[in-house]
Design a protein around this motif. Structure first.
Motif, short mmCIF file in Angstrom:
data_model
loop_
_atom_site.label_atom_id
_atom_site.label_comp_id
_atom_site.label_asym_id
_atom_site.label_seq_id
_atom_site.Cartn_x
_atom_site.Cartn_y
_atom_site.Cartn_z
N ASP A 26 0.83 -1.21 0.00
CA ASP A 26 0.00 0.00 0.00
C ASP A 26 0.86 1.26 0.00
O ASP A 26 0.58 2.23 -0.71
CB ASP A 26 -0.92 0.01 1.22
N GLN A 27 1.92 1.24 0.82
CA GLN A 27 2.81 2.41 0.89
C GLN A 27 3.54 2.62 -0.44
O GLN A 27 3.71 3.76 -0.90
CB GLN A 27 3.81 2.22 2.03
N VAL A 28 3.97 1.52 -1.05
CA VAL A 28 4.65 1.63 -2.36
C VAL A 28 3.70 2.21 -3.39
O VAL A 28 4.06 3.11 -4.17
CB VAL A 28 5.16 0.24 -2.80
N ALA A 29 2.47 1.69 -3.42
CA ALA A 29 1.50 2.16 -4.40
C ALA A 29 1.18 3.64 -4.22
O ALA A 29 1.07 4.39 -5.20
CB ALA A 29 0.24 1.32 -4.31
N LYS A 30 1.03 4.09 -2.98
CA LYS A 30 0.72 5.50 -2.73
C LYS A 30 1.82 6.40 -3.25
O LYS A 30 1.55 7.45 -3.86
CB LYS A 30 0.51 5.72 -1.23
N LEU A 31 3.06 6.01 -3.01
CA LEU A 31 4.17 6.84 -3.48
C LEU A 31 4.26 6.81 -5.00
O LEU A 31 4.53 7.84 -5.64
CB LEU A 31 5.48 6.37 -2.85
N VAL A 140 12.75 6.01 -11.29
CA VAL A 140 12.76 4.70 -10.65
C VAL A 140 12.38 4.85 -9.18
O VAL A 140 12.98 5.67 -8.46
CB VAL A 140 14.14 4.01 -10.76
N LEU A 141 11.41 4.07 -8.73
CA LEU A 141 11.05 3.99 -7.32
C LEU A 141 11.56 2.67 -6.78
O LEU A 141 11.10 1.59 -7.19
CB LEU A 141 9.53 4.07 -7.16
N ALA A 142 12.53 2.71 -5.87
CA ALA A 142 13.10 1.50 -5.29
C ALA A 142 12.32 1.11 -4.05
O ALA A 142 11.97 1.96 -3.23
CB ALA A 142 14.57 1.72 -4.95
N VAL A 143 12.07 -0.19 -3.92
CA VAL A 143 11.39 -0.72 -2.74
C VAL A 143 12.44 -1.23 -1.77
O VAL A 143 13.18 -2.16 -2.07
CB VAL A 143 10.41 -1.85 -3.12
N THR A 166 13.40 6.29 -3.01
CA THR A 166 13.42 4.98 -2.35
C THR A 166 12.44 5.01 -1.20
O THR A 166 12.43 5.97 -0.42
CB THR A 166 14.83 4.65 -1.82
N ILE A 167 11.62 3.99 -1.09
CA ILE A 167 10.75 3.84 0.08
C ILE A 167 11.26 2.65 0.87
O ILE A 167 11.44 1.56 0.33
CB ILE A 167 9.26 3.68 -0.31
N VAL A 190 10.87 7.01 4.68
CA VAL A 190 10.73 5.91 5.64
C VAL A 190 9.26 5.73 5.97
O VAL A 190 8.61 6.65 6.46
CB VAL A 190 11.55 6.18 6.92
N ALA A 191 8.73 4.54 5.71
CA ALA A 191 7.32 4.24 5.98
C ALA A 191 7.22 3.41 7.26
O ALA A 191 8.00 2.48 7.48
CB ALA A 191 6.72 3.47 4.81
N ASP A 192 6.26 3.74 8.10
CA ASP A 192 6.05 3.04 9.36
C ASP A 192 5.03 1.92 9.16
O ASP A 192 3.87 2.18 8.83
CB ASP A 192 5.54 4.03 10.42
N LEU A 193 5.47 0.69 9.37
CA LEU A 193 4.57 -0.46 9.25
C LEU A 193 4.09 -0.96 10.61
O LEU A 193 3.34 -1.94 10.67
CB LEU A 193 5.27 -1.61 8.52
N GLY A 194 4.53 -0.30 11.69
CA GLY A 194 4.12 -0.72 13.02
C GLY A 194 5.10 -1.63 13.71
O GLY A 194 4.80 -2.20 14.77
#
Length: 477
Positions: A26-31, A140-143, A166-167, A190-194
């Protein structure tokens, strides 16, 4: 990356109904949606969980009908559940020939080939792809990490898929923070996944840390309470080192600078900075070594050592370190000087800058600021290494280290502990350089520091007083 893997396992046990891969996707898709409101997206996936993130992100991206999404399984295999999910919504899977033919019409590449378990380098059939993306200037969006980098390594290999953005999840990795690897990560989010991640022995300085730690003068301050710095720098061979080091101290806000070099050097300093005094007297800290060459350096070092005051020790003075140093000293070597201190090669330092900086800090039981494209501050008392805020590459100029030493001296004289003084000094110099991008010499860049400090005071929303405050830093895992 073992700590992150353990945190993922703990999260899964505590939250059996939550799918971390879907959260990451979800975070990748939003970015990706932000980067490409419409157009064609190519998702390059590997066989692991990182590829699964990419496949589930692809499924989400195709659902609103605004984008065409294609998937390329780079090694021929991919995350099984992710493949099923992508095929269910009609996503087209490509082979190598399709990718080579269609890539020029792609609006965005999502790099989900390798993740935190990846090693340096790319699979052979992805090397040409990375070259094509570079030639086409493809966004390029790096995961997690750009494929070709190892997450816990600051090195950059020959074959890397360079990212525009990069996310990553939970916390940045060393490759996101340290050069030369950081140069291919683009903007890192930086995405917070909990996840509940343990404290790291690495810390990245942030703008808020500089604002909170800086020794802002109170309404009751005078030149003595703000700190008097004694400076013994420069020589006949390197007179500019005297001027540059004092300039760093003055423009970073020293209450008073006492210069104790030769009359000729003092005259050069006073022509540039008439507020400097040349008499002896009270000092709260010393700065020594910049540009000493061989002109009586050992004799010059003796009185500083005997004073017992905190000191910034740079350049030639590093060659005269005793086995035991007074409390509160700060050593500021570059890679070559640190190699000399440890009796190893420069290449060994550059291969493991964190380990070698910490080794020197432990050996002399004092703070070490290792200068370079990435600046590392090793604190032996907290078993921690801090990375300063990064500056533009233009700062790689002769004289930058002299100015930095002067800024360090100002902060030591203001009463800051050596680890904070080093982290602040390196960071604020980088922030000043960012305000003057281009080949401005160090004595010009340093003049932007007052502007940076004004902005930091406004950023804090109130006058900040000196004192111990807890930083909000991002820890590398």
């Amino acid at each position: 990356m073992a700590k992150i893997r353990a945190a993922e396992q703990e999260f899964a046990e505590d939250n059996p109904g939550v799918n971390l891969m879907l959260r990451a996707a979800d975070q990748v898709a939003k970015l990706a949606e932000q980067m490409v409101p419409e157009g064609t997206i190519l998702v390059a996936v590997g066989p692991g969980k990182n590829g699964g993130d990419g496949l589930f992100a692809a499924r989400k991206l195709v659902r609103d009908g605004r984008r065409q999404v294609m998937v390329w399984p780079v090694t021929g295999t991919a995350h099984p559940q992710g493949v099923v999910a992508a095929r269910q919504v009609g996503i087209r899977f490509l082979d190598d020939l399709d990718v080579g033919r269609l890539l020029p019409d792609v609006s965005l590449v999502i790099d989900a080939i390798t993740g935190i378990g990846g090693r340096a380098g790319l699979p052979q059939n992805a090397q040409w792809f990375a070259e094509m993306c570079d030639v086409l200037k493809m966004p390029v969006l790096a995961v997690d990490v750009p494929s070709g980098l190892a997450p816990e390594d600051h090195h950059r290999t020959e074959h890397v898929l360079e990212a525009t953005r990069t996310i990553t999840f939970g916390a940045p990795k060393l490759c996101h923070l340290a050069q030369p690897a950081a140069s291919v990560c683009g903007d890192v989010q930086v995405a917070d996944l909990g996840l509940q991640l343990p404290r790291s022995n690495l810390r990245q300085m942030q703008r808020v840390d500089v604002a909170r730690w800086w020794p802002w003068p109170t309404p009751y301050a005078d030149k003595y309470s703000r700190g008097v710095l004694g400076v013994d720098t420069g020589s006949t061979r390197y007179p500019g080192a005297a001027v540059l080091s004092v300039t760093g101290a003055v423009y970073s806000g020293a209450g008073m600078v006492r210069f104790v070099g030769s009359d000729r050097l003092a005259d050069l300093v006073l022509r540039k900075l008439p507020s400097v005094t040349v008499n002896t007297g009270r000092v709260e800290a010393w700065l020594v070594g910049c540009g000493w060459s061989d002109e009586g350096s050992e004799k010059r070092f003796g009185p500083i050592l005997e004073s017992g005051a905190p000191a910034v020790v740079d350049a030639d003075a590093l060659r005269h370190l005793p086995k035991k140093l007074p409390d509160g000293w700060l050593l500021t070597p570059h890679a070559g000087e640190l190699a000399g201190l440890l009796g190893i090669t420069r290449a060994e330092v550059e291969d493991d800058p964190i380990g070698k900086a910490y080794e020197a800090a432990q050996r002399w039981q004092t703070t070490v600021l290792l200068k370079g494209a990435t600046q590392y501050i090793a604190n032996p008392f907290q078993e921690r290494v801090t990375l300063a805020i990064a500056g533009p590459s233009w700062t790689a100029q002769a004289g930058s280290g002299d100015v930095l030493a002067g800024i360090c001296g100002t902060l030591l004289a203001a009463g800051l502990a050596a680890p904070k003084a080093a982290a602040l000094a390196a960071s604020v110099q980088a922030m000043a350089a960012a305000q003057k991008p281009g080949p401005f010499p160090p004595d010009v860049v340093v003049q932007a520091i007052p502007e940076v400090l004004v902005q930091l005071a406004e950023f804090s929303h109130k006058p900040i007083l000196a004192g111990e405050l807890t930083p909000r830093s991002i820890a590398a895992q």
